[in-house]
Design a protein around this motif. Structure first.
Motif, mmCIF file in Angstrom:
data_model
loop_
_atom_site.group_PDB
_atom_site.id
_atom_site.type_symbol
_atom_site.label_atom_id
_atom_site.label_comp_id
_atom_site.label_asym_id
_atom_site.label_seq_id
_atom_site.Cartn_x
_atom_site.Cartn_y
_atom_site.Cartn_z
ATOM 1 N N PRO A 136 0.827 -1.218 0.000
ATOM 2 C CA PRO A 136 0.000 0.000 0.000
ATOM 3 C C PRO A 136 0.853 1.256 0.000
ATOM 4 C CG PRO A 136 0.032 -1.015 2.184
ATOM 5 C CD PRO A 136 0.719 -1.974 1.259
ATOM 6 N N ARG A 137 0.214 2.381 -0.402
ATOM 7 C CA ARG A 137 0.902 3.666 -0.382
ATOM 8 C C ARG A 137 1.237 4.048 1.061
ATOM 9 N NH1 ARG A 137 -3.155 7.621 -2.877
ATOM 10 N NH2 ARG A 137 -1.410 9.067 -2.933
ATOM 11 N N ARG A 138 2.281 4.835 1.210
ATOM 12 C CA ARG A 138 2.671 5.290 2.545
ATOM 13 C C ARG A 138 2.968 6.778 2.496
ATOM 14 N NH1 ARG A 138 7.611 2.616 5.747
ATOM 15 N NH2 ARG A 138 6.045 1.005 6.113
ATOM 16 N N HIS A 139 2.262 7.510 3.339
ATOM 17 C CA HIS A 139 2.502 8.938 3.472
ATOM 18 C C HIS A 139 3.169 9.231 4.807
ATOM 19 C CE1 HIS A 139 -0.600 9.214 0.284
ATOM 20 N NE2 HIS A 139 0.034 10.314 -0.046
ATOM 21 N N GLU A 161 -4.373 6.579 -6.364
ATOM 22 C CA GLU A 161 -3.024 6.014 -6.462
ATOM 23 C C GLU A 161 -2.141 6.803 -7.415
ATOM 24 O OE1 GLU A 161 -1.443 3.572 -5.006
ATOM 25 O OE2 GLU A 161 -3.044 2.817 -3.727
ATOM 26 N N ASN A 169 -2.775 8.482 3.422
ATOM 27 C CA ASN A 169 -3.102 7.078 3.173
ATOM 28 C C ASN A 169 -4.608 6.844 3.068
ATOM 29 O OD1 ASN A 169 -0.273 6.451 3.471
ATOM 30 N ND2 ASN A 169 -0.564 6.562 5.683
ATOM 31 N N GLU A 224 4.778 11.572 0.164
ATOM 32 C CA GLU A 224 4.698 10.165 -0.228
ATOM 33 C C GLU A 224 6.064 9.707 -0.714
ATOM 34 O OE1 GLU A 224 2.347 7.063 -3.202
ATOM 35 O OE2 GLU A 224 1.975 9.205 -3.338
#
Length: 429
Positions: free
Chosen positions: A82-85, A317, A364, A428
């Protein structure tokens, strides 16, 4: 399981090889952690918090390559992570206190960044803008106060621009070319495709005497490739204290637009004594293809609210903004582009007193409401005395599930954070 492991290893080696175009680098990456398969080692390193990744880049050439921003983000995508901020918080004047990073995956892992390279003995800085474009963190403009005068002198808007590359193992601020027009309390947003920054409006004002200040309608664009600022069409009128974001496909024919909301465009006094700003209820949007502004009507009725609250935007995304939210008091509102109205979305789980300020940011796919306070904690030792410790509370709202959760952490600062002057942004990596 074995086939999945081998395919993951192939993706890791392939990604690294493509990033550098060297078979030697791909071979070096084949032994990230001796005794572990490459895909397992890559996942372990990708899941580490940002402070740990920053410390471990110096371990080896292979780790430095893998944990660089150029490799880490595509690698996380190839491994379907998953994306991570990260949250970047400027608690006060950036020339006095270092900005700090927080990885929500580890709320106790704060990472300090260097303070801005300016002299706090000469001037103080407020009303600046902080935003991230890819791996770069920008600090732009602001209101400068002469620190040598007493009482505090009138502010002057700044044209200064700084940038910090978070991918470097050694963090430092780089001075960029100055903006063409000095400004503080302005709207800004990353330009499409990560090519730079777009800014609009702003000015400078005194915190106690708001009539002693300036406002502007100018708009300009920073081209990161050419390392220069260029002017764009001015807004229909002066506006300061506003917020901005890029709305993809919101204009006619699906044109991308830079939206500027809220702020104030005038100043009056009540009874000729009490200062009173004239706040904007409408918004304006700049077509990024046509280069023309269009005016958008009032977003709320007279008496519904006094001013626009803190705004946060959720993105998909690919980085395209999908939804815009605002917090007003203890209520969270969602902006409806079709009706040009703010619709009530939720109410905070814990009430925030009217006398306190709060921060509002998205990370996120969730909305974070930040509140700072000193709370009593039991100190270790034989006496077990109660001491007050600064706590930062996060009320986290998920628009998809309509649920709240609460997190608390202890930031490395010594005084409660005033979110009316503190700056927030997300990164990000």
């Amino acid at each position: 399981m074995a086939s999945s492991s081998s395919s993951g290893a192939g993706r890791v080696a392939g990604t690294l090889a493509l990033r550098r175009g060297s078979a030697a680098v791909a071979a070096a990456a084949a032994s990230l952690i001796p005794g572990l398969p490459d895909d397992v080692a890559a996942v372990i390193l990708c899941l580490l918090t940002f402070p740990d990744q920053s410390r471990l880049r110096a371990t080896s050439r292979a780790w430095r390559l893998l944990l660089s921003a150029a490799s880490l983000l595509p690698l996380r995508r190839s491994l379907h992570l998953p994306r991570r901020h990260l949250l970047c918080l400027f608690p006060t004047d950036p020339s006095l206190a270092s900005p700090i990073l927080l990885d929500p995956a580890a709320p106790t892992a704060w990472w300090p960044l260097p303070p801005l390279p300016c002299s706090p003995q000469l001037y103080g800085l407020a009303n600046f803008a902080a935003l991230a474009v890819g791996r770069h963190l920008y600090v732009l403009g602001g209101s400068r106060f002469d620190a040598r005068s007493y009482p505090l002198g009138h502010p002057s808007p700044s044209t200064a621009a700084y940038r910090l590359d978070l991918a470097h193992s050694r963090h430092y601020w780089e001075r960029l070319p100055d903006m063409q027009v000095p400004r503080g309390s302005f709207a800004c947003a990353p330009a499409p495709s990560g090519s730079g920054v777009i800014v609009a409006g702003g000015g400078s004002r005194h915190p106690t005497f708001p009539s002693n200040g300036s406002r502007t309608d100018s708009t300009e664009w920073y081209d990161a490739t050419a390392r220069s600022w260029r002017a764009a069409a001015s807004m229909p009128r002066d506006r300061a204290g506003c917020v901005g974001f890029v709305a993809h496909g919101a204009g006619d024919g699906g044109e991308d637009e830079f939206w500027v909301m809220g702020g104030y465009d005038g100043y009056t006094t009540l009874g000729g004594v009490v200062p009173n700003d004239v706040y904007c209820r409408n918004a304006v949007a700049l077509g990024l293809w046509s280069g023309k502004w269009r005016e958008i009507g009032d977003m709320w009725e007279e008496g519904e609210r006094r001013r626009l609250g803190p705004v946060a935007a959720l993105s998909a995304e690919d980085g395209r903004i999908t939804e815009v939210f605002m917090i007003d008091g203890n209520d969270v509102f969602r902006y409806d582009f079709d009706s040009n109205r703010w619709l009530r979305e939720a109410t905070t789980r814990r009430k925030i007193p009217d006398t306190e300020s709060c921060g509002f940011v998205s990370m996120n796919g969730e909305l974070y409401v930040l509140r700072s306070a000193k709370v009593p904690v039991e100190a270790s030792g034989p006496w077990r005395q109660l001491k007050k410790k600064l706590t930062l509370e996060f009320q986290v709202y998920n628009p998809g599930t309509k649920k709240w959760r609460v997190l608390t952490t202890h930031p490395p600062v010594h005084a409660p954070i005033d979110f009316r002057t503190a700056a927030l942004c997300t990164v990000e990596l």
